[in-house]
Write a protein that holds these residues in place. Structure first.
Motif, PDB file in Angstrom:
ATOM      1  N   CYS A  13       0.844  -1.197   0.000  1.00 15.84           N
ATOM      2  CA  CYS A  13       0.000   0.000   0.000  1.00 15.84           C
ATOM      3  C   CYS A  13       0.880   1.248   0.000  1.00 15.84           C
ATOM      4  O   CYS A  13       2.030   1.223   0.435  1.00 15.84           O
ATOM      5  CB  CYS A  13      -0.925  -0.027   1.209  1.00 15.84           C
ATOM      6  N   SER A  14       0.324   2.376  -0.444  1.00 14.74           N
ATOM      7  CA  SER A  14       1.105   3.600  -0.603  1.00 14.74           C
ATOM      8  C   SER A  14       1.135   4.471   0.645  1.00 14.74           C
ATOM      9  O   SER A  14       1.867   5.460   0.678  1.00 14.74           O
ATOM     10  CB  SER A  14       0.559   4.403  -1.782  1.00 14.74           C
ATOM     11  N   ALA A  15       0.368   4.105   1.665  1.00 16.15           N
ATOM     12  CA  ALA A  15       0.340   4.906   2.898  1.00 16.15           C
ATOM     13  C   ALA A  15       0.189   3.973   4.095  1.00 16.15           C
ATOM     14  O   ALA A  15       0.204   2.753   3.943  1.00 16.15           O
ATOM     15  CB  ALA A  15      -0.807   5.905   2.830  1.00 16.15           C
ATOM     16  N   LEU A  16       0.032   4.573   5.300  1.00 14.64           N
ATOM     17  CA  LEU A  16      -0.119   3.768   6.509  1.00 14.64           C
ATOM     18  C   LEU A  16      -1.358   2.886   6.470  1.00 14.64           C
ATOM     19  O   LEU A  16      -1.385   1.807   7.055  1.00 14.64           O
ATOM     20  CB  LEU A  16      -0.165   4.672   7.757  1.00 14.64           C
ATOM     21  N   GLU A  17      -2.378   3.377   5.816  1.00 18.39           N
ATOM     22  CA  GLU A  17      -3.597   2.574   5.669  1.00 18.39           C
ATOM     23  C   GLU A  17      -3.845   2.309   4.195  1.00 18.39           C
ATOM     24  O   GLU A  17      -3.716   3.195   3.356  1.00 18.39           O
ATOM     25  CB  GLU A  17      -4.796   3.289   6.297  1.00 18.39           C
ATOM     26  N   CYS A  18      -4.201   1.081   3.897  1.00 17.78           N
ATOM     27  CA  CYS A  18      -4.497   0.711   2.512  1.00 17.78           C
ATOM     28  C   CYS A  18      -5.856   1.260   2.106  1.00 17.78           C
ATOM     29  O   CYS A  18      -6.708   1.548   2.949  1.00 17.78           O
ATOM     30  CB  CYS A  18      -4.511  -0.810   2.379  1.00 17.78           C
ATOM     31  N   THR A  19      -6.062   1.387   0.816  1.00 11.41           N
ATOM     32  CA  THR A  19      -7.348   1.854   0.289  1.00 11.41           C
ATOM     33  C   THR A  19      -8.023   0.719  -0.492  1.00 11.41           C
ATOM     34  O   THR A  19      -7.374  -0.238  -0.910  1.00 11.41           O
ATOM     35  CB  THR A  19      -7.157   3.053  -0.654  1.00 11.41           C
ATOM     36  N   ALA A  20      -9.297   0.876  -0.686  1.00 11.55           N
ATOM     37  CA  ALA A  20     -10.049  -0.113  -1.467  1.00 11.55           C
ATOM     38  C   ALA A  20      -9.508  -0.197  -2.888  1.00 11.55           C
ATOM     39  O   ALA A  20      -9.423  -1.290  -3.463  1.00 11.55           O
ATOM     40  CB  ALA A  20     -11.532   0.247  -1.478  1.00 11.55           C
ATOM     41  N   ASP A  21      -9.110   0.945  -3.458  1.00  9.87           N
ATOM     42  CA  ASP A  21      -8.561   0.930  -4.818  1.00  9.87           C
ATOM     43  C   ASP A  21      -7.290   0.092  -4.911  1.00  9.87           C
ATOM     44  O   ASP A  21      -7.016  -0.523  -5.929  1.00  9.87           O
ATOM     45  CB  ASP A  21      -8.267   2.354  -5.302  1.00  9.87           C
ATOM     46  N   GLU A  22      -6.505   0.078  -3.844  1.00 11.31           N
ATOM     47  CA  GLU A  22      -5.266  -0.694  -3.847  1.00 11.31           C
ATOM     48  C   GLU A  22      -5.511  -2.186  -3.601  1.00 11.31           C
ATOM     49  O   GLU A  22      -4.816  -3.028  -4.158  1.00 11.31           O
ATOM     50  CB  GLU A  22      -4.315  -0.163  -2.755  1.00 11.31           C
ATOM     51  N   CYS A  23      -6.480  -2.505  -2.775  1.00  9.36           N
ATOM     52  CA  CYS A  23      -6.653  -3.886  -2.314  1.00  9.36           C
ATOM     53  C   CYS A  23      -7.828  -4.651  -2.930  1.00  9.36           C
ATOM     54  O   CYS A  23      -7.889  -5.876  -2.809  1.00  9.36           O
ATOM     55  CB  CYS A  23      -6.832  -3.888  -0.798  1.00  9.36           C
ATOM     56  N   CYS A  24      -8.740  -3.951  -3.527  1.00  5.59           N
ATOM     57  CA  CYS A  24      -9.979  -4.608  -3.954  1.00  5.59           C
ATOM     58  C   CYS A  24     -10.258  -4.437  -5.442  1.00  5.59           C
ATOM     59  O   CYS A  24      -9.772  -3.494  -6.077  1.00  5.59           O
ATOM     60  CB  CYS A  24     -11.165  -4.039  -3.171  1.00  5.59           C
ATOM     61  N   VAL A  25     -11.039  -5.322  -5.956  1.00  4.04           N
ATOM     62  CA  VAL A  25     -11.569  -5.218  -7.321  1.00  4.04           C
ATOM     63  C   VAL A  25     -13.082  -5.390  -7.228  1.00  4.04           C
ATOM     64  O   VAL A  25     -13.587  -5.996  -6.269  1.00  4.04           O
ATOM     65  CB  VAL A  25     -10.977  -6.287  -8.271  1.00  4.04           C
ATOM     66  N   HIS A  26     -13.786  -4.857  -8.181  1.00  3.28           N
ATOM     67  CA  HIS A  26     -15.241  -5.013  -8.184  1.00  3.28           C
ATOM     68  C   HIS A  26     -15.601  -6.439  -8.569  1.00  3.28           C
ATOM     69  O   HIS A  26     -15.026  -7.011  -9.502  1.00  3.28           O
ATOM     70  CB  HIS A  26     -15.894  -4.024  -9.156  1.00  3.28           C
ATOM     71  N   ALA A  27     -16.549  -7.005  -7.838  1.00  2.00           N
ATOM     72  CA  ALA A  27     -17.019  -8.353  -8.153  1.00  2.00           C
ATOM     73  C   ALA A  27     -17.727  -8.311  -9.508  1.00  2.00           C
ATOM     74  O   ALA A  27     -18.413  -7.335  -9.828  1.00  2.00           O
ATOM     75  CB  ALA A  27     -17.975  -8.842  -7.076  1.00  2.00           C
TER      76      ALA A  27
END
Length: 122
Positions: A13-27
């Protein structure tokens, strides 16, 4: 509905907390399913049905074709023989698939001791 990307432990991830854009894809939705197996049809409104995994399954997106067994024929028509073995072509059976004109007594041969009934009054 978002799904966790494949191999999430390998995604930095690019920061201390990950984002949905970084970790997830749309089903995917059932709209991505190109066809259903024989004797099945797509569920209504496939773009509103989200699949549980990265690929949709037959169980999620398709339903078996109905048979004529539950069909109610219009007046002056009767069900074809063996209606439970007749598959309809869509989610709702059409009377032309399941029903035939009701037979008449015009050619019926009455048995010994019986005579044809008089025609009903109009």
């Amino acid at each position: 509905k978002p799904l966790l990307r494949a191999n999430p432990a390998s995604i930095l991830c690019s920061a201390l907390e990950c984002t949905a854009d970084e970790c997830c894809v749309h089903a995917p939705t059932c709209a991505t399913m190109t066809s259903c197996p024989k004797k099945h049809v797509p569920r209504p409104d496939p773009s509103s049905i989200f699949c549980r995994g990265f690929a949709c399954t037959t169980e999620e997106c398709c339903v078996p074709l109905p048979t004529c067994s539950a069909m109610t024929c219009p007046s002056k028509f009767v069900l074809r023989a063996n209606p439970s073995s007749i598959l309809c072509s869509a989610l709702e059976c059409a009377s032309k698939e399941c029903c035939i004109p009701a037979p008449t007594c015009a050619t019926y041969m009455c048995g010994l001791g019986m005579v044809p009934m008089n025609e009903p009054a109009s």
